[in-house]
Design a protein around this motif. Sequence first.
Motif, PDB file in Angstrom:
ATOM      1  N   GLY A 195       0.817  -1.204   0.000  1.00  0.00           N
ATOM      2  CA  GLY A 195       0.000   0.000   0.000  1.00  0.00           C
ATOM      3  C   GLY A 195       0.853   1.257   0.000  1.00  0.00           C
ATOM      4  O   GLY A 195       0.545   2.234  -0.699  1.00  0.00           O
ATOM      5  N   VAL A 196       1.939   1.243   0.774  1.00  0.00           N
ATOM      6  CA  VAL A 196       2.868   2.379   0.796  1.00  0.00           C
ATOM      7  C   VAL A 196       3.439   2.609  -0.601  1.00  0.00           C
ATOM      8  O   VAL A 196       3.512   3.746  -1.086  1.00  0.00           O
ATOM      9  CB  VAL A 196       4.009   2.137   1.806  1.00  0.00           C
ATOM     10  CG1 VAL A 196       5.097   3.206   1.673  1.00  0.00           C
ATOM     11  CG2 VAL A 196       3.465   2.105   3.236  1.00  0.00           C
ATOM     12  N   ALA A 197       3.826   1.523  -1.269  1.00  0.00           N
ATOM     13  CA  ALA A 197       4.394   1.638  -2.616  1.00  0.00           C
ATOM     14  C   ALA A 197       3.381   2.202  -3.603  1.00  0.00           C
ATOM     15  O   ALA A 197       3.728   2.984  -4.501  1.00  0.00           O
ATOM     16  CB  ALA A 197       4.892   0.271  -3.091  1.00  0.00           C
ATOM     17  N   ALA A 198       2.118   1.835  -3.438  1.00  0.00           N
ATOM     18  CA  ALA A 198       1.070   2.363  -4.319  1.00  0.00           C
ATOM     19  C   ALA A 198       0.927   3.874  -4.129  1.00  0.00           C
ATOM     20  O   ALA A 198       0.741   4.619  -5.099  1.00  0.00           O
ATOM     21  CB  ALA A 198      -0.260   1.660  -4.037  1.00  0.00           C
ATOM     22  N   LEU A 232      -4.992  -0.693   2.838  1.00  0.00           N
ATOM     23  CA  LEU A 232      -5.537   0.658   2.997  1.00  0.00           C
ATOM     24  C   LEU A 232      -4.689   1.493   3.957  1.00  0.00           C
ATOM     25  O   LEU A 232      -4.431   2.676   3.716  1.00  0.00           O
ATOM     26  CB  LEU A 232      -6.975   0.585   3.517  1.00  0.00           C
ATOM     27  CG  LEU A 232      -8.080   0.356   2.493  1.00  0.00           C
ATOM     28  CD1 LEU A 232      -9.412   0.176   3.212  1.00  0.00           C
ATOM     29  CD2 LEU A 232      -8.161   1.504   1.494  1.00  0.00           C
ATOM     30  N   SER A 233      -4.262   0.869   5.044  1.00  0.00           N
ATOM     31  CA  SER A 233      -3.416   1.566   6.010  1.00  0.00           C
ATOM     32  C   SER A 233      -2.119   2.031   5.347  1.00  0.00           C
ATOM     33  O   SER A 233      -1.705   3.190   5.504  1.00  0.00           O
ATOM     34  CB  SER A 233      -3.102   0.646   7.192  1.00  0.00           C
ATOM     35  OG  SER A 233      -2.195   1.251   8.086  1.00  0.00           O
ATOM     36  N   GLY A 234      -1.485   1.146   4.591  1.00  0.00           N
ATOM     37  CA  GLY A 234      -0.245   1.511   3.902  1.00  0.00           C
ATOM     38  C   GLY A 234      -0.461   2.611   2.880  1.00  0.00           C
ATOM     39  O   GLY A 234       0.359   3.534   2.752  1.00  0.00           O
ATOM     40  N   LEU A 235      -1.573   2.541   2.155  1.00  0.00           N
ATOM     41  CA  LEU A 235      -1.874   3.547   1.133  1.00  0.00           C
ATOM     42  C   LEU A 235      -2.085   4.926   1.762  1.00  0.00           C
ATOM     43  O   LEU A 235      -1.565   5.937   1.276  1.00  0.00           O
ATOM     44  CB  LEU A 235      -3.113   3.111   0.352  1.00  0.00           C
ATOM     45  CG  LEU A 235      -3.557   3.999  -0.820  1.00  0.00           C
ATOM     46  CD1 LEU A 235      -2.455   4.126  -1.862  1.00  0.00           C
ATOM     47  CD2 LEU A 235      -4.825   3.411  -1.464  1.00  0.00           C
ATOM     48  N   LEU A 236      -2.828   4.970   2.876  1.00  0.00           N
ATOM     49  CA  LEU A 236      -3.127   6.255   3.516  1.00  0.00           C
ATOM     50  C   LEU A 236      -1.921   6.824   4.261  1.00  0.00           C
ATOM     51  O   LEU A 236      -1.637   8.018   4.173  1.00  0.00           O
ATOM     52  CB  LEU A 236      -4.319   6.104   4.459  1.00  0.00           C
ATOM     53  CG  LEU A 236      -5.661   5.823   3.776  1.00  0.00           C
ATOM     54  CD1 LEU A 236      -6.732   5.509   4.815  1.00  0.00           C
ATOM     55  CD2 LEU A 236      -6.099   7.000   2.911  1.00  0.00           C
ATOM     56  N   VAL A 237      -1.209   5.981   5.009  1.00  0.00           N
ATOM     57  CA  VAL A 237      -0.002   6.451   5.692  1.00  0.00           C
ATOM     58  C   VAL A 237       1.032   6.894   4.659  1.00  0.00           C
ATOM     59  O   VAL A 237       1.676   7.937   4.809  1.00  0.00           O
ATOM     60  CB  VAL A 237       0.568   5.349   6.613  1.00  0.00           C
ATOM     61  CG1 VAL A 237       1.977   5.720   7.098  1.00  0.00           C
ATOM     62  CG2 VAL A 237      -0.352   5.112   7.800  1.00  0.00           C
TER      63      VAL A 237
END
Length: 307
Positions: A195-198, A232-237
Amino acid sequence: MNTPLLGLDWGSTRLRAYRFDEAGGVVEMRALPWGSRQLPAGGFAEAFAQAIEGWPRAPVIACGMVGSRGGWREAPYLDTPCRLDALAGALAAVDAPDGRTVHIVPGLRDPSVPDVMRGEETQVAGMLAQAPTLAGEVRLLMPGTHSKWVRVRDGAVSGFTTVMTGELFALLREHSVLGKGLPDGGDDHATFARGVAAAQASGSAGGLSRLFSTRALMLEGVLAPASVADFLSGLLVGDELRMALAAGWASPGVPVQVVGEDALCARYLLAAPAFGLTLQRTSGAPAASGLWQVAAAAGLLHGHSHA
């Protein structure tokens, strides 16, 4: 042992009460579920009575949403730039039924945005008391339901920005087509990192442009239902960190001090390297330390200097 002060960190969802010793150490802490949005039948007065039941009579200081417009008594905001020692001169007072006076720390307002905070200003004061060398200039990240990116210069909060990452996560997870009805999942670091990478790959379009990919990945079988929350958490953070970099709230090579709950801070620390950012975890209990510092500056500590 003499108790010179009782402190309350009173937010919207919880209340933490501290009993201090003469050196400013916390000798007892209580956690109650009585936030400003959820109170017992007797309201703020009853929650207060439960929080300090059996404790000695001593001056009481409180910070957080207890001083909001919907709180026990409103403590008007101070505008930034604001020296943290100014908090002590702007305490609001409310009388409890047992005859005690509760002194409430004001929040801060950044008129340039505009933006507001309550409770975090006391944490900043406590953190700088624990690490005074940072008071000249430091950037702070305070993750939470509403993350705060705070700028401190020459002992004053010069400005701050709020990002509603935690609340957006809860809304998407519980009420949106992306997460409603799905299992909670676990602590899946690999999916969080995806998610972070996205978010990083979203570029100037931002993480909002990648949110619906959560559903597409699940429909394709790439993302298990139990992993949606971590993605979702990774994407938002990750998108919050992308914004911080783009807006200049943080810069590569310049450490940002992170203040907050351990589990949440750990997620930001995991995500930071993808953006070339250096986050440093701040230890200790900055809210309790801040309450003590403001009380001392306000002259509330009997037999102590009013520094």
